[in-house]
Every structure is written in structure tokens, then in C-alpha cells.
Design a protein around this motif. Sequence first.
Motif, PDB file in Angstrom:
ATOM      1  N   ASN A  56      17.719 -71.272 -12.839  1.00 48.95           N
ATOM      2  CA  ASN A  56      17.189 -69.948 -13.145  1.00 48.95           C
ATOM      3  C   ASN A  56      18.328 -68.968 -13.406  1.00 48.95           C
ATOM      4  OD1 ASN A  56      18.157 -69.213 -10.501  1.00 48.95           O
ATOM      5  ND2 ASN A  56      16.285 -70.084  -9.650  1.00 48.95           N
ATOM      6  N   GLN A  75       9.232 -71.229 -17.838  1.00 49.89           N
ATOM      7  CA  GLN A  75      10.581 -71.796 -17.832  1.00 49.89           C
ATOM      8  C   GLN A  75      11.286 -71.583 -19.165  1.00 49.89           C
ATOM      9  OE1 GLN A  75      12.435 -72.501 -15.540  1.00 49.89           O
ATOM     10  NE2 GLN A  75      14.095 -73.766 -16.342  1.00 49.89           N
ATOM     11  N   ASN A 114      12.651 -68.323 -19.079  1.00 49.30           N
ATOM     12  CA  ASN A 114      13.800 -68.438 -18.195  1.00 49.30           C
ATOM     13  C   ASN A 114      15.019 -68.992 -18.925  1.00 49.30           C
ATOM     14  OD1 ASN A 114      14.714 -68.000 -15.562  1.00 49.30           O
ATOM     15  ND2 ASN A 114      14.370 -70.108 -14.946  1.00 49.30           N
TER      16      ASN A 114
END
Length: 341
Positions: A105, A147, A150
Amino acid sequence: MNEGNSGNADAAREGDSRTSALEQDGRAVVLCECFARDGLQHEPDFLPTATKVALVQRFADIGFARVEATSYSNPKVVPQFADATDMLRTLPRRPGVFYKATCANVRAVERALADAQAGFGANEISLLVSATESHSMKNLARGRADQWVNIGQMAVAAAGRFRLIGTISMAFGCPFEGKVDPAAVIEDVGRMREAGVRHVTLGDTTGTATPVSTRALFRRMMAEYPDVVPVAHFHDTRGTGLANYVAALEAGVRHFDCAFGGVGGHPAKVRYGGGHTGNVCTEDLVDLFENMGVNTGIDLDRLLSTVQACEEALGRTLQGRVARSGLNPLRTATDIRLGQP
């Protein structure tokens, strides 16, 4: 500051220029040794920081051009890497080697950037995405859409400081969703490229690939994205790892991940898949490639002693076959078929 660390602030720029990277020294394939990260995440007991440092230094010293050194994972989820910063701070560096840290992350990238700016961080980071929704939720605790947002934020946060490695887990099959559409995986490769990633790993995370599917997917990837470097990351769950790596080699892949003793798999606290979940065994892969005439750049005279060091660190015998049987003696034997003495 350790002299080896003081020059690390320039290591990524040197590697990106591809003028001093060890992987450009004429070796036919580039192996990334993953024992210290993908291998250790599977271990329930914390390995001392000094032991990790000694092993990673040894991997670089015997010729690995890429070494997966640690992970900026949340220590509550993967406590094995709670020492990531301390480990990298004390790690001596070998010129031309890429030392990779895994990042899940933006916070992880920020930690990597802070360490790099302090002069001792990684010069390569990996950005993770799963090919399936179920595995994404299990492994990253967020869906694929989140994601991918991200990933974009992570690439921006990296600020050009690192070589980025995109990793697509479950690229060949998923224990939760079964077969994965190859077209969807290729689309993910394109999304990585759009994010600025030029090295993309296809991960056979639970060992469902075959030589046929391996060859087909990598050939398609290279045909559609010829400016992206393909990396093969296979697990030997069903004993097909070496066969799949030969298939990837035949398809044109030159970058491979492996781990001494075949260690690794899912994190100890995040379990999925069954049986032996470890990586393709480094010593077996090196022995195979070298006997095929494929130069790995690895010091064979120190290969098995390095396996022993890994076994001593974990306190058990590992999975490698070559460690028990020895290197193939025919590699240096006289070719009696030609009637030579």
C-alpha cells in the motif's frame, strides 16, 4: 553509516540506467533470490535481524543480481518483517545488485521512500495485485478495484526513486475461483504498464500452471507488451515448478524468482492453498539451467554451502533435491560419447 549503505542512495539510478546492473553482465538468465522475503513470510518464528542480513549479503556475494530482501508489510499481519528498516539499515550492499522490498500500500511505499532517502533503503519495490477478487480480499484485505487505485497511488508515491516490479498473483489459477481468464491477466499487465511499471511478474501462487499454460501466457504477454520485461514466479506445489520454468525459458522469459530450499508461500497468518506451498527451489533451478548451458551467473562452488546456511537459520532440512544429491556431475565430465578420454 556502513560504507556499503552510503552509496545506496544512487543505486536505483545506477540500476535504472542499466549501465552497472549486475544483471547485464552477460548472464543468460536473471534469478531473484526470494528466501528472505517470500520464503520467510511463511515462517511462524521470527528470524533474528542479523541472520537475515547475513543471508541477504551472502545471496548477493554468490552472484544474485536481484535479491528480495524484506517487506514493508504491516507487522501485525506479517510480524516477520517488523524489522524491515533495521534490516536494511545494517545491510551491506554489493554494487549493481537490486535489493527488493515488497509494498502492499501507499504507507509501505512511504516507508520505503523514507529509508531510501536516509541512504539505506531498497532500490527496487514490488507492487502487488491479485488476478481474482477472492484472493485480493484474502491476501490484501481489499477488492481489486480498490487495489488498482492503490497501485496508481503507490507508483506516484514512489516518485521515480525505485525500479518498480508489478506482481500479478494467481495469474494461472486461484484456489477460490478456479481458472483465471488469460485475457484478464494480460489486461492487468497493461494496467501495470500504464502505471509506469516495466517489469511485471506473473505469479503461479498455488502451483496450478502447466508448461502449456505457462508458455502460452508468457508468449501472449510478450507479444502484446514487448516493452515490458516478463518475470516468472512459480510455486512448486504440485512438483511442476522446474518444468514450468523451462517452458517459460523456451517462451523467451529471462527473469525468474526462486528461493533456497523451496521455502515460502502464503504468510503464516494468511493461509490459502494446501500441501507444499513453497517456491521453486533455487539450488535445483540453478543446477538445471547450468546443465542446460544456461548461464545463471551464480557461483556454483558456493551454492550448496549457502543452502546449508539457510537450513541452519531455520533449524531444519529444506526441500531441495540437489542439496541432498549434489550438483549434476555430468556438467564438467568429459563427453565420452565423442570418444574423448
